[in-house]
Structures are given as C-alpha cells and as structure tokens.
Scaffold this active site. Structure first.
Site, PDB file in Angstrom:
ATOM      1  N   ASP A 295      15.960  52.800   2.768  1.00  0.00           N
ATOM      2  CA  ASP A 295      15.258  53.610   3.663  1.00  0.00           C
ATOM      3  C   ASP A 295      15.572  55.277   3.694  1.00  0.00           C
ATOM      4  O   ASP A 295      15.653  55.666   4.620  1.00  0.00           O
ATOM      5  CB  ASP A 295      15.298  53.007   5.197  1.00  0.00           C
ATOM      6  CG  ASP A 295      14.157  53.301   6.042  1.00  0.00           C
ATOM      7  OD1 ASP A 295      12.980  54.208   5.611  1.00  0.00           O
ATOM      8  OD2 ASP A 295      14.264  52.975   7.261  1.00  0.00           O
TER       9      ASP A 295
ATOM     10  N   HIS B 238       5.003  48.366   6.567  1.00  0.00           N
ATOM     11  CA  HIS B 238       6.102  49.230   7.237  1.00  0.00           C
ATOM     12  C   HIS B 238       5.954  49.597   8.729  1.00  0.00           C
ATOM     13  O   HIS B 238       4.542  49.601   9.046  1.00  0.00           O
ATOM     14  CB  HIS B 238       6.159  50.367   6.374  1.00  0.00           C
ATOM     15  CG  HIS B 238       7.115  51.483   6.674  1.00  0.00           C
ATOM     16  ND1 HIS B 238       7.172  52.287   7.646  1.00  0.00           N
ATOM     17  CD2 HIS B 238       8.587  51.633   6.223  1.00  0.00           C
ATOM     18  CE1 HIS B 238       8.188  53.194   7.703  1.00  0.00           C
ATOM     19  NE2 HIS B 238       9.062  52.630   6.814  1.00  0.00           N
TER      20      HIS B 238
HETATM   21 MN    MN Z   1      11.205  53.362   6.381  1.00  0.00          MN
END
Ligand code: MN
Length: 323
Positions: free
Chosen positions: A284, A161
C-alpha cells in the site's frame, strides 16, 4: 525471497481530474505532504525503498479515488486514457520492476469496456483497479454486465479498492472523521461492495471473474463463518438464488492482499479461512512503509512453499504476470 506487491499507488499530474482528497483527509499534514511527494515519483524514493525492502515488483495503480468521482463522463474517459498511457510508459521503462492496473471510466460503461480492452490488449496492463463505487454506482448493477463479460473474456482481475469519498453518510461515524477513513469505514464499505457482488450473482453469471480485495480482505475472512451460517437461515427470497454459500466465492472468484495489515495473526486467519492460494503480499505504498511490510512477509509463520505462494506465486498466477 522474491516479493511482488500489488496495491501500490501513484498519481499523474497531467489529468483534468483533481485526485486529491485533502479537504476530507484527517491525516497529519506532514504525512499527507510526504505521500503526495512520493505518489508522483518512481525513481527518487520509490525504487530505492523497494530495493531497501527487497521488493522485486510493484503493480501500480492510480491512487484512490482516481478518476471515479469525476462527474463528467467525457472527462473521465479522457483521463482514464491519459492515466493508462502514462502508466504503460512507466511500465515500459522498467517492466522488471513495475506492472500496472488500469483505471476505467465506469461513469460510461461502454467506454469502460473499450478502455479495459485497450489497456490490456494494446498497453499490456495486467488488470484494473476500481475504487469501490463510481459516483454511487456499484458493480453488481445490470449496466456493468458487459464490463464483467469483458473482464472474464480477457482473463484479467479487478482489484476492488476503497473509495475515500463515501457514497452515503453513516450516522454511526458522525463527529468522528478519523473513523470515516482507512482506519475503519473504507474497509467496511469495500467489504460491503464485495458482498453485493456475491449476493448480486455476479460470480454465478461470470464464473471466470476474478476480484482482489486489499487490507486482508476488508474484514471479511474473520466474518465468513457467520456470513454462511446466517445465510443458511435467511428467508429464500433474500438468498438471491446463489449457487453456493457466500464463503465459497472466496478462492473461486475472490482473492485478497495483505496491504496495510502486517499482522501475523490476521494473516493466519486469512490463510486458514480462504486458503493459502488466495492471499497475496502487498504494501500500500506510499501509505505504508515497505521495509516493515517485507519483514512481516519474510517472518510469517508459514512453511517455505506456502510463504512463496503468498509472497509472489499467487500474484504471478492470478495477474498472469508470466504472460
Ligand atoms: Mn491502497
């Protein structure tokens, strides 16, 4: 249609590390406040939003940069343990709705291996999430070989990430903090890290390693043709003895998610470039809204069987959620 989302963030206030990045964030304060309220919540906002969107499961991870900018390795070790214990308790409460990716204290590679094993074997977490570099260290460095060895042996994935704290200053972004953010630079930096793993031979040495990239592959699917064709013409000393062309590591070792990129053209590019078995739905949360994300997935121009792979089937296979 079943939906599994796997780049879904939380925060736990019981850590010594201050995980917030307000000082650097170019985001509207009202938005930032809403995110912070949602990061520590599981039942008041999160589950109702999942229900409204028809999202069956969130695979949770500590929001970026997590513990990775913690300068004291001992604190990083203690915080990783505390965060993973907390996450495992959340998962135990609702294993049908939540699974978890562990935080690992990469400041101390031996401790990172120990915590990885504990998180997977004892706590039942289904992989790890790493926020790009750890205090400037990238995962192709020799010090992380035992960590890759353990990931491969356990058969769990590493979600790579972005880290909102850059490891260096890009002159091209000077004066434009809005570009040094999720809008552009985080994704290029993380894509660069993924290319370091390929060029560093990590996947040649650990062919069973599985990496997941968010944000529709951090710009890489659209670039892979050119990566390969320019790789072909590199002086051999810069080809680093790779066993195959760079694009071939996608699918074999690298899969991607749709987090934050709810665009059908971008999805079709990714599916056609790296294969429908290697693309997974994600939202997300709380940085993106679940309802439009789910709508994007349900209306994607894919055959039903392919849509099911992207919506949940690939996640079940790659994260071994059926274990
Ligand atoms: Mn994220």
């Amino acid at each position: 249609m079943k939906l599994i989302a796997l780049e879904e963030a939380f925060w736990y206030d019981g850590l010594e590390t201050d995980g917030t990045i307000e000082g650097r964030s170019p985001v509207k304060p009202v938005k930032q406040a809403d995110w912070e309220r949602r990061l520590g919540d599981f039942t008041e906002f999160r589950l109702p939003e999942m229900d409204e969107a028809g999202i069956d499961m969130q695979v949770l991870s500590l929001t970026a940069p997590g513990i990775q900018m913690q300068p004291d390795p001992k604190v990083a070790v203690a915080d990783a343990r505390a965060a993973n214990d907390f996450l495992a308790a959340v998962v135990r409460e609702r294993p049908d709705r939540f699974q978890g990716l562990a935080a690992v204290p990469l400041q101390d590679p031996d401790q990172a291996v120990a915590e990885l094993r504990r998180a997977v074997d004892e706590l039942g977490l289904c992989g790890v999430l790493v926020n790009d570099h750890t205090l400037g260290h990238y995962l192709d460095e020799p010090r992380y070989a035992p960590f890759w060895e353990a990931l491969q042996q356990l058969g769990v994935a590493l979600y790579l990430h972005p880290n909102p704290v850059p490891s260096d200053a890009w002159h091209v972004l000077e004066g434009y903090p809005g570009l040094d953010h999720a809008l552009w630079s985080w994704n290029h930096r993380t894509g660069g890290h993924a290319l370091r793993l390929i060029f560093g031979g990590v996947f040649d040495r650990f062919p069973g390693a599985q990496v997941i990239l968010g944000h529709m592959g951090e710009f890489l699917p659209a670039q892979l043709f050119r990566v390969d064709i320019r790789f072909r013409d590199l002086d051999p000393q810069y080809q680093n003895h790779l066993e195959k062309p760079p694009s071939a590591y996608f699918g074999a070792n690298i899969a991607i998610t749709t987090s934050g990129v709810f665009s059908h053209p971008a999805l079709m590019d990714a599916v056609q470039t790296i294969g429908v078995d290697n693309v997974m739905f994600s939202v997300d949360y709380p940085y993106e809204e679940s309802v439009p994300a789910a709508e994007f997935m349900r209306t994607a121009p894919l055959a039903p069987a392919d849509k099911a792979r992207v919506a949940y089937g690939n996640a079940e296979r790659i994260l071994r959620l059926d274990r």
